[in-house]
Write a protein that holds these residues in place. Structure first.
Motif, PDB file in Angstrom:
ATOM      1  N   ILE A  29       0.876  -1.171   0.000  1.00 52.97           N
ATOM      2  CA  ILE A  29       0.000   0.000   0.000  1.00 52.97           C
ATOM      3  C   ILE A  29       0.912   1.220   0.000  1.00 52.97           C
ATOM      4  O   ILE A  29       1.882   1.276   0.757  1.00 52.97           O
ATOM      5  CB  ILE A  29      -0.904   0.069   1.253  1.00 52.97           C
ATOM      6  N   THR A  30       0.607   2.183  -0.848  1.00 52.36           N
ATOM      7  CA  THR A  30       1.354   3.433  -0.864  1.00 52.36           C
ATOM      8  C   THR A  30       0.456   4.542  -0.329  1.00 52.36           C
ATOM      9  O   THR A  30      -0.698   4.680  -0.749  1.00 52.36           O
ATOM     10  CB  THR A  30       1.848   3.776  -2.279  1.00 52.36           C
ATOM     11  N   PHE A  31       1.014   5.295   0.614  1.00 56.25           N
ATOM     12  CA  PHE A  31       0.313   6.416   1.227  1.00 56.25           C
ATOM     13  C   PHE A  31       0.990   7.714   0.824  1.00 56.25           C
ATOM     14  O   PHE A  31       2.216   7.784   0.702  1.00 56.25           O
ATOM     15  CB  PHE A  31       0.360   6.324   2.757  1.00 56.25           C
ATOM     16  N   ASN A  32       0.178   8.737   0.632  1.00 57.20           N
ATOM     17  CA  ASN A  32       0.678  10.085   0.418  1.00 57.20           C
ATOM     18  C   ASN A  32       0.482  10.851   1.724  1.00 57.20           C
ATOM     19  O   ASN A  32      -0.559  10.717   2.372  1.00 57.20           O
ATOM     20  CB  ASN A  32      -0.090  10.765  -0.718  1.00 57.20           C
ATOM     21  N   TYR A  33       1.483  11.616   2.094  1.00 54.31           N
ATOM     22  CA  TYR A  33       1.426  12.449   3.296  1.00 54.31           C
ATOM     23  C   TYR A  33       1.701  13.884   2.880  1.00 54.31           C
ATOM     24  O   TYR A  33       2.640  14.147   2.127  1.00 54.31           O
ATOM     25  CB  TYR A  33       2.484  12.023   4.316  1.00 54.31           C
ATOM     26  N   ARG A  34       0.871  14.802   3.382  1.00 50.70           N
ATOM     27  CA  ARG A  34       1.078  16.229   3.144  1.00 50.70           C
ATOM     28  C   ARG A  34       1.068  16.910   4.502  1.00 50.70           C
ATOM     29  O   ARG A  34       0.174  16.664   5.307  1.00 50.70           O
ATOM     30  CB  ARG A  34       0.000  16.781   2.221  1.00 50.70           C
ATOM     31  N   VAL A  35       2.080  17.746   4.728  1.00 53.72           N
ATOM     32  CA  VAL A  35       2.245  18.382   6.036  1.00 53.72           C
ATOM     33  C   VAL A  35       1.964  19.877   5.936  1.00 53.72           C
ATOM     34  O   VAL A  35       2.505  20.562   5.057  1.00 53.72           O
ATOM     35  CB  VAL A  35       3.674  18.163   6.573  1.00 53.72           C
ATOM     36  N   PHE A  36       1.140  20.339   6.869  1.00 57.13           N
ATOM     37  CA  PHE A  36       0.800  21.753   6.995  1.00 57.13           C
ATOM     38  C   PHE A  36       1.038  22.175   8.439  1.00 57.13           C
ATOM     39  O   PHE A  36       1.072  21.335   9.333  1.00 57.13           O
ATOM     40  CB  PHE A  36      -0.684  21.983   6.656  1.00 57.13           C
ATOM     41  N   LYS A  37       1.173  23.466   8.669  1.00 51.63           N
ATOM     42  CA  LYS A  37       1.278  23.973  10.032  1.00 51.63           C
ATOM     43  C   LYS A  37      -0.128  24.233  10.547  1.00 51.63           C
ATOM     44  O   LYS A  37      -0.939  24.884   9.875  1.00 51.63           O
ATOM     45  CB  LYS A  37       2.101  25.264  10.052  1.00 51.63           C
ATOM     46  N   GLU A  38      -0.438  23.714  11.723  1.00 50.99           N
ATOM     47  CA  GLU A  38      -1.766  23.924  12.307  1.00 50.99           C
ATOM     48  C   GLU A  38      -2.016  25.422  12.453  1.00 50.99           C
ATOM     49  O   GLU A  38      -1.138  26.179  12.861  1.00 50.99           O
ATOM     50  CB  GLU A  38      -1.836  23.251  13.675  1.00 50.99           C
ATOM     51  N   LEU A  65       1.702  24.281   1.999  1.00 50.61           N
ATOM     52  CA  LEU A  65       2.291  22.946   2.037  1.00 50.61           C
ATOM     53  C   LEU A  65       3.747  23.042   2.471  1.00 50.61           C
ATOM     54  O   LEU A  65       4.519  23.815   1.921  1.00 50.61           O
ATOM     55  CB  LEU A  65       2.189  22.297   0.655  1.00 50.61           C
ATOM     56  N   ARG A  66       4.123  22.254   3.494  1.00 53.67           N
ATOM     57  CA  ARG A  66       5.497  22.260   4.007  1.00 53.67           C
ATOM     58  C   ARG A  66       6.293  21.065   3.483  1.00 53.67           C
ATOM     59  O   ARG A  66       7.431  21.210   3.077  1.00 53.67           O
ATOM     60  CB  ARG A  66       5.493  22.233   5.539  1.00 53.67           C
ATOM     61  N   VAL A  67       5.681  19.889   3.539  1.00 49.13           N
ATOM     62  CA  VAL A  67       6.361  18.659   3.125  1.00 49.13           C
ATOM     63  C   VAL A  67       5.329  17.759   2.449  1.00 49.13           C
ATOM     64  O   VAL A  67       4.165  17.723   2.859  1.00 49.13           O
ATOM     65  CB  VAL A  67       6.948  17.905   4.351  1.00 49.13           C
ATOM     66  N   GLU A  68       5.768  17.052   1.431  1.00 56.97           N
ATOM     67  CA  GLU A  68       4.928  16.037   0.802  1.00 56.97           C
ATOM     68  C   GLU A  68       5.776  14.775   0.684  1.00 56.97           C
ATOM     69  O   GLU A  68       6.955  14.840   0.344  1.00 56.97           O
ATOM     70  CB  GLU A  68       4.460  16.498  -0.565  1.00 56.97           C
ATOM     71  N   ALA A  69       5.163  13.633   0.997  1.00 58.77           N
ATOM     72  CA  ALA A  69       5.920  12.381   0.968  1.00 58.77           C
ATOM     73  C   ALA A  69       5.030  11.246   0.496  1.00 58.77           C
ATOM     74  O   ALA A  69       3.804  11.316   0.592  1.00 58.77           O
ATOM     75  CB  ALA A  69       6.470  12.070   2.354  1.00 58.77           C
ATOM     76  N   LYS A  70       5.678  10.205   0.011  1.00 58.98           N
ATOM     77  CA  LYS A  70       5.007   8.947  -0.319  1.00 58.98           C
ATOM     78  C   LYS A  70       5.768   7.853   0.407  1.00 58.98           C
ATOM     79  O   LYS A  70       7.005   7.822   0.374  1.00 58.98           O
ATOM     80  CB  LYS A  70       5.029   8.682  -1.813  1.00 58.98           C
ATOM     81  N   VAL A  71       5.023   6.978   1.052  1.00 56.44           N
ATOM     82  CA  VAL A  71       5.632   5.855   1.757  1.00 56.44           C
ATOM     83  C   VAL A  71       4.880   4.591   1.360  1.00 56.44           C
ATOM     84  O   VAL A  71       3.653   4.549   1.428  1.00 56.44           O
ATOM     85  CB  VAL A  71       5.580   6.037   3.292  1.00 56.44           C
ATOM     86  N   THR A  72       5.628   3.582   0.922  1.00 61.29           N
ATOM     87  CA  THR A  72       5.048   2.289   0.566  1.00 61.29           C
ATOM     88  C   THR A  72       5.343   1.314   1.689  1.00 61.29           C
ATOM     89  O   THR A  72       6.490   1.216   2.144  1.00 61.29           O
ATOM     90  CB  THR A  72       5.623   1.776  -0.759  1.00 61.29           C
ATOM     91  N   ILE A  73       4.290   0.628   2.135  1.00 64.68           N
ATOM     92  CA  ILE A  73       4.430  -0.358   3.211  1.00 64.68           C
ATOM     93  C   ILE A  73       4.034  -1.735   2.701  1.00 64.68           C
ATOM     94  O   ILE A  73       3.282  -1.848   1.725  1.00 64.68           O
ATOM     95  CB  ILE A  73       3.567   0.002   4.442  1.00 64.68           C
ATOM     96  N   VAL A  74       4.554  -2.750   3.361  1.00 69.69           N
ATOM     97  CA  VAL A  74       4.128  -4.123   3.097  1.00 69.69           C
ATOM     98  C   VAL A  74       3.850  -4.794   4.437  1.00 69.69           C
ATOM     99  O   VAL A  74       4.431  -4.445   5.463  1.00 69.69           O
ATOM    100  CB  VAL A  74       5.173  -4.949   2.313  1.00 69.69           C
ATOM    101  N   PHE A  75       2.938  -5.743   4.412  1.00 66.54           N
ATOM    102  CA  PHE A  75       2.723  -6.610   5.559  1.00 66.54           C
ATOM    103  C   PHE A  75       3.706  -7.760   5.412  1.00 66.54           C
ATOM    104  O   PHE A  75       3.860  -8.303   4.319  1.00 66.54           O
ATOM    105  CB  PHE A  75       1.291  -7.158   5.577  1.00 66.54           C
ATOM    106  N   THR A  76       4.371  -8.112   6.487  1.00 68.69           N
ATOM    107  CA  THR A  76       5.302  -9.231   6.427  1.00 68.69           C
ATOM    108  C   THR A  76       4.967 -10.246   7.511  1.00 68.69           C
ATOM    109  O   THR A  76       4.420  -9.902   8.562  1.00 68.69           O
ATOM    110  CB  THR A  76       6.769  -8.775   6.611  1.00 68.69           C
ATOM    111  N   ASP A  77       5.308 -11.472   7.210  1.00 72.04           N
ATOM    112  CA  ASP A  77       5.169 -12.556   8.170  1.00 72.04           C
ATOM    113  C   ASP A  77       6.298 -12.391   9.194  1.00 72.04           C
ATOM    114  O   ASP A  77       7.470 -12.320   8.828  1.00 72.04           O
ATOM    115  CB  ASP A  77       5.289 -13.896   7.442  1.00 72.04           C
ATOM    116  N   MET A  78       5.948 -12.316  10.486  1.00 67.74           N
ATOM    117  CA  MET A  78       6.956 -12.073  11.521  1.00 67.74           C
ATOM    118  C   MET A  78       7.988 -13.200  11.626  1.00 67.74           C
ATOM    119  O   MET A  78       9.123 -12.957  12.026  1.00 67.74           O
ATOM    120  CB  MET A  78       6.281 -11.845  12.872  1.00 67.74           C
TER     121      MET A  78
END
Length: 143
Positions: free
Chosen positions: A94-103, A110-123
């Motif tokens: 699953i790939t998530f997009n993150y956008r950071v703003f100052k409250e 927009l301060r920062v924008e990122a994409k992070v891909t995660i996987v589920f793994t067998d422990m």
């Protein structure tokens, strides 16, 4: 899609040690991790759920683009608002997009924008497994 925002109070020890008080970029991924956990919790999914099944979540790719500093005035508490949005669902990732703003920034600079891909793994094996249905159903509904 309804936006999900996570309020992250920036700790003093995450500010740049080089004079100007801004949120130092090496800490952004820690905040994205917290934001994704809160996003999952909004569906009733906890880390304990996947741990009971012998699964863990591992980030396998992360990119980040810095747009503007998020300054923190001395003696004040500042929060980053982190927008979390899934942008891709694969069989094993699953790939998530993150956008950071100052409250409180009414212009939503927009301060920062990122994409992070995660996987589920067998422990036990450390190998990637299919994204569980009880998780993917929520992601699919948002794409």
């Amino acid at each position: 899609m309804k936006q999900f925002y996570y309020r992250f109070i920036i700790p003093e020890n995450q500010l740049s040690p080089y004079g100007t008080r801004y949120w130092h970029s090496p800490y952004h991924l820690l905040a994205f991790y917290e934001a994704r956990r809160a996003f999952s919790a909004s569906f009733g999914i906890s880390p304990e759920m996947h741990e009971k099944l012998g699964l863990t979540i591992v980030p396998v790719k992360a990119t980040q683009e810095w747009h503007a500093p998020l300054y923190v005035p001395k003696g004040s508490e500042v929060a980053a608002l982190i927008e979390v949005a899934p942008v891709e669902l694969g069989e094993k990732h699953i790939t998530f997009n993150y956008r950071v703003f100052k409250e409180g920034n009414e212009h939503k600079k927009l301060r920062v924008e990122a994409k992070v891909t995660i996987v589920f793994t067998d422990m036990k094996t450390g190998k990637a497994v299919l994204v569980p249905d009880w998780f993917s159903v929520h992601i699919r509904a948002l794409l």
